[in-house]
Design a protein around this motif. Structure first.
Motif, mmCIF file in Angstrom:
data_model
loop_
_atom_site.group_PDB
_atom_site.id
_atom_site.type_symbol
_atom_site.label_atom_id
_atom_site.label_comp_id
_atom_site.label_asym_id
_atom_site.label_seq_id
_atom_site.Cartn_x
_atom_site.Cartn_y
_atom_site.Cartn_z
ATOM 1 N N GLY A 22 -11.694 -7.527 43.826
ATOM 2 C CA GLY A 22 -10.445 -8.264 43.724
ATOM 3 C C GLY A 22 -9.438 -7.437 42.955
ATOM 4 O O GLY A 22 -9.696 -6.276 42.604
ATOM 5 N N PRO A 23 -8.284 -8.020 42.650
ATOM 6 C CA PRO A 23 -7.246 -7.259 41.949
ATOM 7 C C PRO A 23 -7.680 -6.840 40.556
ATOM 8 O O PRO A 23 -8.007 -7.669 39.714
ATOM 9 N N GLY A 24 -7.752 -5.532 40.349
ATOM 10 C CA GLY A 24 -8.172 -4.994 39.063
ATOM 11 C C GLY A 24 -9.656 -4.750 38.949
ATOM 12 O O GLY A 24 -10.130 -4.242 37.916
ATOM 13 N N TYR A 25 -10.420 -5.076 39.980
ATOM 14 C CA TYR A 25 -11.871 -4.806 39.973
ATOM 15 C C TYR A 25 -12.341 -4.484 41.380
ATOM 16 O O TYR A 25 -13.261 -5.070 41.914
ATOM 17 N N GLY B 52 -2.741 -8.183 51.566
ATOM 18 C CA GLY B 52 -3.435 -6.908 51.461
ATOM 19 C C GLY B 52 -4.698 -6.984 50.611
ATOM 20 O O GLY B 52 -5.039 -8.022 50.050
ATOM 21 N N TRP B 53 -5.373 -5.854 50.576
ATOM 22 C CA TRP B 53 -6.610 -5.699 49.807
ATOM 23 C C TRP B 53 -6.281 -4.863 48.578
ATOM 24 O O TRP B 53 -5.473 -3.930 48.684
ATOM 25 N N PRO B 54 -6.800 -5.164 47.405
ATOM 26 C CA PRO B 54 -7.877 -6.113 47.102
ATOM 27 C C PRO B 54 -7.423 -7.506 46.690
ATOM 28 O O PRO B 54 -8.242 -8.321 46.309
ATOM 29 N N PHE C 271 -12.655 0.798 49.159
ATOM 30 C CA PHE C 271 -12.366 -0.180 50.216
ATOM 31 C C PHE C 271 -12.676 0.364 51.599
ATOM 32 O O PHE C 271 -12.253 1.434 51.978
ATOM 33 N N ARG C 272 -13.407 -0.446 52.366
ATOM 34 C CA ARG C 272 -13.565 -0.169 53.780
ATOM 35 C C ARG C 272 -12.287 -0.582 54.479
ATOM 36 O O ARG C 272 -11.804 -1.687 54.305
ATOM 37 N N GLY C 273 -11.716 0.279 55.314
ATOM 38 C CA GLY C 273 -10.490 -0.061 56.021
ATOM 39 C C GLY C 273 -10.700 -1.255 56.922
ATOM 40 O O GLY C 273 -11.741 -1.406 57.527
ATOM 41 N N THR C 274 -9.696 -2.121 57.046
ATOM 42 C CA THR C 274 -9.886 -3.337 57.831
ATOM 43 C C THR C 274 -9.730 -3.101 59.318
ATOM 44 O O THR C 274 -10.419 -3.711 60.120
ATOM 45 N N ALA C 275 -8.803 -2.255 59.743
ATOM 46 C CA ALA C 275 -8.582 -1.986 61.158
ATOM 47 C C ALA C 275 -8.441 -3.268 61.958
ATOM 48 O O ALA C 275 -8.884 -3.379 63.073
ATOM 49 N N LEU C 276 -7.804 -4.287 61.357
ATOM 50 C CA LEU C 276 -7.667 -5.589 62.009
ATOM 51 C C LEU C 276 -6.271 -5.748 62.582
ATOM 52 O O LEU C 276 -5.296 -5.354 61.961
ATOM 53 N N ALA C 277 -6.189 -6.357 63.766
ATOM 54 C CA ALA C 277 -4.889 -6.772 64.277
ATOM 55 C C ALA C 277 -4.427 -7.974 63.474
ATOM 56 O O ALA C 277 -5.154 -8.944 63.353
ATOM 57 N N VAL C 278 -3.217 -7.907 62.935
ATOM 58 C CA VAL C 278 -2.736 -9.006 62.109
ATOM 59 C C VAL C 278 -2.703 -10.295 62.909
ATOM 60 O O VAL C 278 -2.946 -11.385 62.401
ATOM 61 N N ALA C 279 -2.470 -10.199 64.209
ATOM 62 C CA ALA C 279 -2.418 -11.403 65.044
ATOM 63 C C ALA C 279 -3.744 -12.126 65.087
ATOM 64 O O ALA C 279 -3.798 -13.319 65.389
#
Length: 433
Positions: free
Chosen positions: A197-200, A171-173, A6-14
């Motif tokens: 996605g979840p599990g893949y 969250g991810w994935p 996973f690439r980190g999102t580094a996103l503001a939740v807002a």
């Protein structure tokens, strides 16, 4: 085939769309039931007259050389990414992402650190840029494409991809990730398209690679990378040549999380687990040049799709009152009876259709309690819906609200409306073919 973690999102939740949370339904009393066999239709409620292109996006990057991207379409992420052990620091503004004055965006990776940026491994060695449309634009389904010229060299990692807009909540994935195009520098003639996605997720993503004939490097010219995205199906292409199609059947029973809104991302990473770090052969600066990004959907009322009954509260069906076809006829809950008034087509164009007309949010309303009706298909946002076969939600896209049975009332003739998604039984619909 190797795929990245996973690439980190580094996103503001807002910056993400607000979380779906419980809000009680309207307290108004339910009206008397409308018999399924009734012939008369009520007075029509005017539908929106303006075409709302809620799932259409385009940026051709016109503007003066050196300008930053349009902030109404894109936000710039900043920081490093320890999740993949990438080496770059993503900078703000136009430092590493700027228009070139020729109708293109140039994302530049440099071996530099003018701001004394600190990364997970110490003082950062490289700078680059990453842009996303979270909080500006999301789409569910459609043709999503970008015309790009990728960089070259060991350690380069350009990508055009999408994340589920609910990533800030779940969250991810679990949010899902659609990689339209990724290229790693040690494979100059190959790109990858992948689902996570979840599990893949991570190296277990589901995808395929595409290589240019004769081993030609992608960096030599512009190419168009696209997905055609429909309910329960995603197809990848390069320059119009299809190279893979994925459906829930490819996931081995794992959850399909791609029937909901996603936002777009463009970035150029330097180094990381998958591409490896730059070496002595890597020449800097390197550029990812973006000619355009475009999302298109069909505005026709007959966009194909899957037909069946939509079964909801107490096992009853979504029903067109009186099987009437007049504009403004209410859409209600009623005992399933196998009639045409209960046969709905969930279209690949984002419509939900019965009796030759479309499911419509009255007057293009987006407020809680906006009634749902039948209306001539017209391509407006009032008729743009996403059906999620995994969660059984039917969501009106401009409102980001769920198809809801008024007051959780299972009686025949109870009207439907749009309401903030709560996860309640009165908002759950199963498409039974």
């Amino acid at each position: 085939m190797r795929h990245h973690p996973f690439r980190g999102t580094a996103l503001a939740v807002a910056a993400l769309t607000a979380a779906l949370s419980w809000t009680p339904g309207s307290a108004a009393a339910a009206p008397d039931p409308v018999p399924a066999s009734a012939a008369a239709a009520p007075d029509p409620v005017p539908a929106s007259t303006a075409a709302v292109q809620a799932v259409t996006f385009e940026d051709t990057f016109d503007g003066a050389a050196g300008s930053a991207v349009d902030g109404s379409k894109w936000q710039i992420e900043t920081g490093d990414n320890v999740a993949n052990h990438e080496r770059q620091y993503y900078t703000a503004g136009n430092a590493n992402a700027a228009l070139n004055g020729q109708g293109q965006l140039v994302i530049t990776a440099r071996r530099e650190n003018p701001g004394n940026y600190q990364c997970w491994y110490g003082r950062c060695e490289y700078t680059s840029a990453r842009l996303n449309t979270a909080g500006r634009f999301t789409t569910t389904y459609g043709h999503v494409e970008a015309r790009l010229k990728v960089p070259r060299g060991q350690g380069m990692w350009p990508a055009f991809w999408m994340l589920g807009n609910d990533i800030g909540d779940i969250g991810w994935p679990a949010s899902g990730e659609i990689d339209v195009m990724e290229n790693v520098g040690f494979e100059p003639s190959t790109v990858h398209g992948t689902l996570h996605g979840p599990g893949y997720s991570g190296s277990g993503g589901i995808g395929a690679a595409y290589s240019l004939p004769g081993g030609r490097p992608f960096a030599d010219a512009f190419h168009t990378f696209a997905v055609d995205w429909a309910p329960d199906a995603i197809t990848w292409s390069v320059d119009g040549t299809v190279y893979q199609r994925r459906t829930p059947a490819d996931l081995g029973g794992r959850q399909w999380v791609f029937n909901k809104p996603f936002f777009l991302i463009l970035n150029l990473a330097v180094g990381g687990y998958w591409p490896g770090d730059p070496d002595g052969s890597t020449v800097f600066p390197q550029q990812l040049v973006v000619d355009h990004v475009r999302v298109t959907t069909s505005d026709s009322g007959g966009g194909g799709g899957t037909t069946g009954t939509l079964r909801g509260l107490s096992g009853k069906c979504l029903d067109v009152a009186g099987a009437a076809t007049a504009n403004g006829t209410p859409v209600q809950l009623h005992t399933c009876n196998g009639s045409a008034a209960q046969r709905w087509t969930v279209g690949t164009d984002g419509t939900v259709r019965a009796l030759g007309k479309c499911l419509d949010a009255a007057a293009a309303g987006t407020a809680d309690g906006t009634r749902v009706q039948l209306w001539d298909c017209n391509g407006t946002g009032a008729q743009r819906w996403a059906y999620n076969a995994s969660s059984n939600d039917v969501v009106n896209l401009p409102a980001n609200k769920c198809l809801d049975v008024l007051d959780n009332n299972p009686a025949d003739g109870t009207p439907t409306q749009i309401w903030t998604c709560s996860g309640g039984a009165n908002q759950k619909w199963s498409l039974v073919t």
